[in-house]
Design a protein around this motif. Structure first.
Motif, short mmCIF file in Angstrom:
data_model
loop_
_atom_site.label_atom_id
_atom_site.label_comp_id
_atom_site.label_asym_id
_atom_site.label_seq_id
_atom_site.Cartn_x
_atom_site.Cartn_y
_atom_site.Cartn_z
N THR A 72 4.77 -10.56 -2.32
CA THR A 72 3.51 -10.56 -1.55
C THR A 72 2.40 -11.11 -2.44
OG1 THR A 72 2.82 -8.36 -2.27
CG2 THR A 72 4.21 -8.48 -0.30
N PHE A 73 1.38 -11.67 -1.81
CA PHE A 73 0.29 -12.25 -2.60
C PHE A 73 -0.35 -11.20 -3.49
CE2 PHE A 73 -4.05 -13.38 -3.47
CZ PHE A 73 -3.85 -14.59 -4.11
N GLN A 74 -0.52 -10.00 -2.96
CA GLN A 74 -1.16 -8.95 -3.73
C GLN A 74 -0.37 -8.63 -4.99
OE1 GLN A 74 -4.27 -7.88 -2.72
NE2 GLN A 74 -4.26 -7.17 -4.84
N GLN A 75 0.97 -8.56 -4.85
CA GLN A 75 1.81 -8.30 -6.03
C GLN A 75 1.63 -9.40 -7.07
OE1 GLN A 75 5.63 -8.13 -4.01
NE2 GLN A 75 5.78 -5.92 -4.29
N ILE A 76 1.60 -10.64 -6.59
CA ILE A 76 1.46 -11.77 -7.51
C ILE A 76 0.09 -11.74 -8.18
CG2 ILE A 76 1.28 -14.29 -7.61
CD1 ILE A 76 3.43 -14.40 -5.40
N PHE A 77 -0.95 -11.54 -7.38
CA PHE A 77 -2.31 -11.58 -7.92
C PHE A 77 -2.52 -10.46 -8.95
CE2 PHE A 77 -7.02 -11.19 -7.64
CZ PHE A 77 -7.32 -12.48 -8.02
N GLN B 113 -0.36 -9.25 -10.90
CA GLN B 113 0.32 -9.61 -12.15
C GLN B 113 -0.53 -10.53 -13.02
OE1 GLN B 113 4.79 -10.54 -11.98
NE2 GLN B 113 4.18 -10.97 -9.90
N VAL B 114 -1.21 -11.49 -12.36
CA VAL B 114 -1.78 -12.60 -13.13
C VAL B 114 -3.31 -12.62 -13.22
CG1 VAL B 114 0.20 -14.05 -12.54
CG2 VAL B 114 -1.86 -14.16 -11.11
N LYS B 115 -3.97 -11.69 -12.57
CA LYS B 115 -5.44 -11.82 -12.42
C LYS B 115 -6.21 -11.77 -13.73
CE LYS B 115 -5.93 -6.97 -11.34
NZ LYS B 115 -6.04 -5.98 -10.29
N ASP B 116 -5.60 -11.22 -14.79
CA ASP B 116 -6.33 -11.10 -16.05
C ASP B 116 -6.22 -12.34 -16.94
OD1 ASP B 116 -7.18 -8.58 -15.35
OD2 ASP B 116 -5.38 -7.62 -16.16
N HIS B 117 -5.53 -13.35 -16.45
CA HIS B 117 -5.38 -14.56 -17.28
C HIS B 117 -6.36 -15.65 -16.84
CE1 HIS B 117 -1.88 -13.01 -19.33
NE2 HIS B 117 -1.37 -12.63 -18.17
N ARG C 261 -6.71 -19.67 -6.13
CA ARG C 261 -8.07 -20.19 -6.35
C ARG C 261 -9.06 -19.51 -5.40
NH1 ARG C 261 -5.06 -25.46 -6.41
NH2 ARG C 261 -4.69 -25.87 -8.62
N LEU C 262 -8.64 -19.39 -4.12
CA LEU C 262 -9.52 -18.76 -3.14
C LEU C 262 -9.76 -17.30 -3.49
CD1 LEU C 262 -8.14 -20.28 0.19
CD2 LEU C 262 -10.44 -20.60 -0.72
N ALA C 263 -8.69 -16.60 -3.89
CA ALA C 263 -8.83 -15.18 -4.24
C ALA C 263 -9.71 -15.01 -5.47
CB ALA C 263 -7.45 -14.57 -4.49
N ALA C 264 -9.55 -15.92 -6.43
CA ALA C 264 -10.37 -15.84 -7.65
C ALA C 264 -11.84 -16.07 -7.31
CB ALA C 264 -9.87 -16.87 -8.66
N GLN C 265 -12.11 -17.06 -6.43
CA GLN C 265 -13.50 -17.30 -5.99
C GLN C 265 -14.06 -16.06 -5.32
OE1 GLN C 265 -13.60 -20.66 -3.31
NE2 GLN C 265 -12.83 -22.09 -4.85
N LYS C 266 -13.27 -15.51 -4.42
CA LYS C 266 -13.69 -14.38 -3.60
C LYS C 266 -13.98 -13.16 -4.46
CE LYS C 266 -13.91 -13.20 0.83
NZ LYS C 266 -14.79 -13.89 1.75
N GLN C 267 -13.11 -12.91 -5.44
CA GLN C 267 -13.25 -11.71 -6.27
C GLN C 267 -14.01 -11.97 -7.56
OE1 GLN C 267 -9.63 -9.41 -6.59
NE2 GLN C 267 -8.89 -10.12 -4.61
N GLU C 268 -14.56 -13.20 -7.66
CA GLU C 268 -15.32 -13.61 -8.83
C GLU C 268 -14.55 -13.37 -10.12
OE1 GLU C 268 -19.14 -11.79 -8.48
OE2 GLU C 268 -19.68 -13.02 -6.76
N ASP D 69 -2.61 -19.62 -20.52
CA ASP D 69 -2.54 -18.22 -20.97
C ASP D 69 -1.25 -17.57 -20.49
OD1 ASP D 69 -4.96 -18.43 -22.10
OD2 ASP D 69 -6.07 -17.46 -20.46
N ALA D 70 -0.78 -18.02 -19.32
CA ALA D 70 0.43 -17.42 -18.76
C ALA D 70 1.05 -18.40 -17.77
CB ALA D 70 0.11 -16.11 -18.06
N VAL D 71 2.32 -18.17 -17.49
CA VAL D 71 3.04 -18.99 -16.52
C VAL D 71 3.47 -18.09 -15.37
CG1 VAL D 71 5.10 -20.41 -16.12
CG2 VAL D 71 3.89 -20.56 -18.29
N LEU D 72 3.20 -18.55 -14.15
CA LEU D 72 3.74 -17.87 -12.97
C LEU D 72 4.88 -18.74 -12.48
CD1 LEU D 72 3.62 -15.71 -10.71
CD2 LEU D 72 2.00 -17.18 -9.53
#
Lengths: 225, 146
Positions: free
Chosen positions: A8-13, A15-19, A50-57, A88-91
């Motif tokens: 799911t997108f949430q699971q993926i995000f 994992q990687v949101k801190d990079h 990219r959209l999620a990163a924009q949205k969540q700043e 920083d990381a690979v998905l």
């Protein structure tokens, strides 16, 4: 082919949101064909990130790349190696093999799985895949006229059906999964091979499966040593 | 500022309808940026998400009416992809109402103009856009007062 589906997108995000820089790496073989981790899916997921990163700043730069096969070192050319080392990381949108192979090739890099690897399957129609092989290590298809009870019977029964076969379907998934033993019986009857089913099949040697530890094959004629 | 809207239109129907709308002197907002496709069957999910990443406030896909696609089923397949893209937008917290599929025949210039006006209004009024945010703030202000 190996069939996988995206987490799911949430699971993926999560994992990687801190990079800050993330390389989304696709695989051009099995997971491209099953539409889970090829170039197209890399594009879609990257844009979602990219959209999620924009949205969540969240400060995240997303790079995209897809190679022919993640399970084969020769396809990690200088272009992708440079990106892997700079990110920083690979998905990885490869199967579980791909994820681990990147870890082996680039031991200093954090690698995350974007897919859940499901099974070895066939493409029945566009958008539909079904399991056909369990990779048990000792093929028995000759005894069952080409229909595998190990992979296609929910209980992997080798000597006939259980009581859960109803109208040709398996009780585990009666809507979608045919009873493998119904398929085997019908086919052997059609081919006049029913006598073969009277032969008792002894317990299978599961040591060739994962039960014997991680598999390894070495072909002396193919190695370069 | 008016919302920026990308409209992916098929050559045979919706784009021709947009052309007809102009010929008929129908007025519709200038913020609609039309991208002509040979068929909406060309629409890819990534194309839709990419428009949002590049700054679009809304994306509309306009193809032939069901049953009259020049390539038989391109518009039906586009609808499925639009539905899938809506799910993908929802997953990342973008309002899926910012994306919509329409079916507009080549002869329906006025319908194209009306759809463009309606969709622009919809996008402008969604929370996150200026006009929509003002309404949202106004609503919240009233709620606080009460």
């Amino acid at each position: 082919m190996i069939v996988a589906e995206q987490k799911t997108f949430q699971q993926i995000f999560d994992q990687v949101k801190d990079h800050n820089t993330l390389l989304v790496l696709g695989c051009g073989t099995c997971v491209t064909v099953c539409m889970a981790g090829g170039e197209r899916e890399v594009g879609i997921l990257s844009n979602q990130l990219r959209l999620a990163a924009q949205k969540q700043e969240v400060n995240m730069e997303v790079w995209e790349h897809t190679i022919t096969r993640q399970c084969d070192g020769e396809f990690f050319d200088a272009a992708v190696a440079g990106k892997i080392e700079q990110a920083d990381a690979v998905l990885s949108l490869g199967c579980g093999v791909g994820v681990q192979h990147i870890v082996e090739l680039f031991p200093d890099v954090r690698v995350y799985p974007g897919l859940n690897t499901r099974f070895y399957g066939a493409n029945l129609e566009q958008g539909v895949w079904a399991e056909r092989c369990a990779g048990c290590g000792e093929c028995v298809l000759d005894q069952y006229e080409g229909i595998c009870p190990v992979a296609r019977c929910s209980k992997s029964l080798l000597n006939g059906p259980c009581g859960g076969s109803s109208d040709g379907m398996c009780e585990v998934n009666p809507e979608t999964t045919p009873c493998a033993w119904q398929l085997i019986y019908d086919r052997m009857k059609k081919l006049n091979q029913l006598e073969k089913l009277l032969e008792y099949q002894p317990p299978k040697d599961w040591s060739k499966d994962h039960h014997g530890g991680p598999g390894r094959i070495k072909r002396e004629d193919m190695t370069l040593e | 500022m008016e919302p920026k809207i990308i409209a992916f239109c098929c050559h045979y129907c919706a784009f021709t309808a947009a052309d007809l709308a102009g010929t008929m002197r129908q007025q519709y907002p200038t913020n609609i940026h039309i991208v002509r496709l040979p068929c909406t069957g060309k629409v890819d999910v990534n194309m839709l998400l990419g428009a949002f990443v590049e700054g679009a406030d809304g994306v509309m896909v306009a193809g032939c009416e069901v049953g009259s696609c020049h390539f038989l089923e391109g518009n039906v397949r586009a609808k499925k992809r639009v539905d899938y893209a809506k799910k993908k937008l929802e997953e990342v917290g973008v309002d899926p109402r910012k994306l919509e599929m329409y079916h507009i025949a080549a002869s329906e210039g006025p319908l194209f103009a009306q759809t463009a006006r309606d969709f622009t209004d919809r996008i402008a009024q969604l929370p996150g856009n200026k006009e929509g945010q003002e309404q949202e703030n106004h609503r919240q202000g009233k709620a606080d007062e009460s």
